[in-house]
Design an enzyme around this catalytic site. Sequence first.
Site, PDB file in Angstrom:
ATOM      1  N   GLU A   1       0.834  -1.195   0.000  1.00  0.00           N
ATOM      2  CA  GLU A   1       0.000   0.000   0.000  1.00  0.00           C
ATOM      3  C   GLU A   1       0.874   1.252   0.000  1.00  0.00           C
ATOM      4  OE1 GLU A   1      -4.138  -1.518   1.963  1.00  0.00           O
ATOM      5  OE2 GLU A   1      -2.827  -0.365   3.271  1.00  0.00           O
TER       6      GLU A   1
ATOM      7  N   CYS B   1       3.193   8.771   1.077  1.00  0.00           N
ATOM      8  CA  CYS B   1       3.663   7.885   2.129  1.00  0.00           C
ATOM      9  C   CYS B   1       4.100   6.600   1.443  1.00  0.00           C
ATOM     10  CB  CYS B   1       2.548   7.639   3.139  1.00  0.00           C
ATOM     11  SG  CYS B   1       3.051   6.563   4.487  1.00  0.00           S
TER      12      CYS B   1
ATOM     13  N   CYS C   1       6.124  -6.179   7.302  1.00  0.00           N
ATOM     14  CA  CYS C   1       7.154  -5.602   8.173  1.00  0.00           C
ATOM     15  C   CYS C   1       7.524  -6.615   9.245  1.00  0.00           C
ATOM     16  CB  CYS C   1       6.643  -4.319   8.831  1.00  0.00           C
ATOM     17  SG  CYS C   1       7.876  -3.519   9.881  1.00  0.00           S
TER      18      CYS C   1
ATOM     19  N   CYS D   1       5.390  -4.268  15.666  1.00  0.00           N
ATOM     20  CA  CYS D   1       4.895  -3.312  16.662  1.00  0.00           C
ATOM     21  C   CYS D   1       3.429  -3.634  16.964  1.00  0.00           C
ATOM     22  CB  CYS D   1       5.040  -1.879  16.155  1.00  0.00           C
ATOM     23  SG  CYS D   1       6.764  -1.428  15.878  1.00  0.00           S
TER      24      CYS D   1
ATOM     25  N   CYS E   1       0.336  -1.649  15.274  1.00  0.00           N
ATOM     26  CA  CYS E   1       0.426  -1.327  13.842  1.00  0.00           C
ATOM     27  C   CYS E   1      -0.089  -2.482  12.989  1.00  0.00           C
ATOM     28  CB  CYS E   1       1.884  -1.025  13.499  1.00  0.00           C
ATOM     29  SG  CYS E   1       2.163  -0.750  11.742  1.00  0.00           S
TER      30      CYS E   1
ATOM     31  N   CYS F   1      -1.644   6.702   9.689  1.00  0.00           N
ATOM     32  CA  CYS F   1      -0.430   6.115  10.237  1.00  0.00           C
ATOM     33  C   CYS F   1      -0.731   4.847  11.034  1.00  0.00           C
ATOM     34  CB  CYS F   1       0.226   7.161  11.140  1.00  0.00           C
ATOM     35  SG  CYS F   1       1.869   6.713  11.637  1.00  0.00           S
TER      36      CYS F   1
END
Length: 341
Positions: free
Chosen positions: A90, A103, A110, A114, A117, A329
């Site tokens: 994305e 962005c 990833c 975290c 997220c 975010c």
Amino acid sequence: MHSRPLLGQTLTELTAWVTAQGQPAYRAKQLHQWLYQRGVRHFQDITVFPKSWREQAQLELGRSHIAQRWIARDGTVKYLLQLHDGNLIETVGIPSADRLTVCVSSQVGCPMACDFCATGKQGFTRNLAVHEILDQVLTVQTDMARRVSHLVFMGMGEPLLNLDALVTAIHRLHQDCGISQRAMTISTVGVPQQIARLAQAQLQTTLAVSLHAPTQELRQRLIPSGRHYPLEQLLADCRDYVARTKRRVSFEYTLLRGVNDTPELAHQLAKLLRGFQSHVNLIPYNPIADADYQRPTMEQVQAFQRILAGEHIAVTVRQTRGLSAQAACGQLRSLVGTIAK
């Protein structure tokens, strides 16, 4: 079939390739312009080239396919892009009156995991190649019919785990697409040794470090990789980065209600960053489906901000963009499907 995509190559490299094809050298400048300024997707569409050459050369430019796009109520556009191997990433176009920010993702998924997220919950597939990083910027620029002026490497992935491709892409975006390095921000949760390697590259970009907590114990609860990279060491590396690059470091702090947004923690954060050439960017938490954190109230956000400002820490609150399209975010994830309004 040309193995290396043409997108991501310099004018010198394109010239060598064009002449090897038996074409005059001036065609390289045309190719460069069509790739980087016009954002052409297919070699066959470069109409200044002889038709015979276009038809015989089955070439891979290195462009993605827009699998889906969503437009948030504030005009932010989120793109789900399908790469040559079927993987999905994305990227987000964030327009305002005077700029268009993209962005940018640096990985498929990833590995940093975290807890708050969506990308971190997805797991990690692979690093993106240089042309796949450039493609995101060109896709948004063409689709939104506006010049991209600012970039934030805050999309999917940990940019410093793909540092070589990232640095090369930044040089191409600056030299070939004309985007100022000073208008680019690289976001990281911190990877041992990598901040020093980034400093060696001597870029003019801004480094944004995702802190999210002023204590080691709380930080490693929110960011599992933090246990391998103590907060003390991370901040020492940031100080070293400032000394070597003469560039300010920005610290990102996602506010999670009742977790890391208390006045006591605000005072601890101020103490931690005192004397540092830095800036704190507070990010009110953006909800995701599989985490039960809450967004703090605006009063709680402002109270946290006031404490930092009162202790002479430069601080701003990030304006949330793209929330209604799950494009804010921490919300990016490679899933095809509808977005709940």
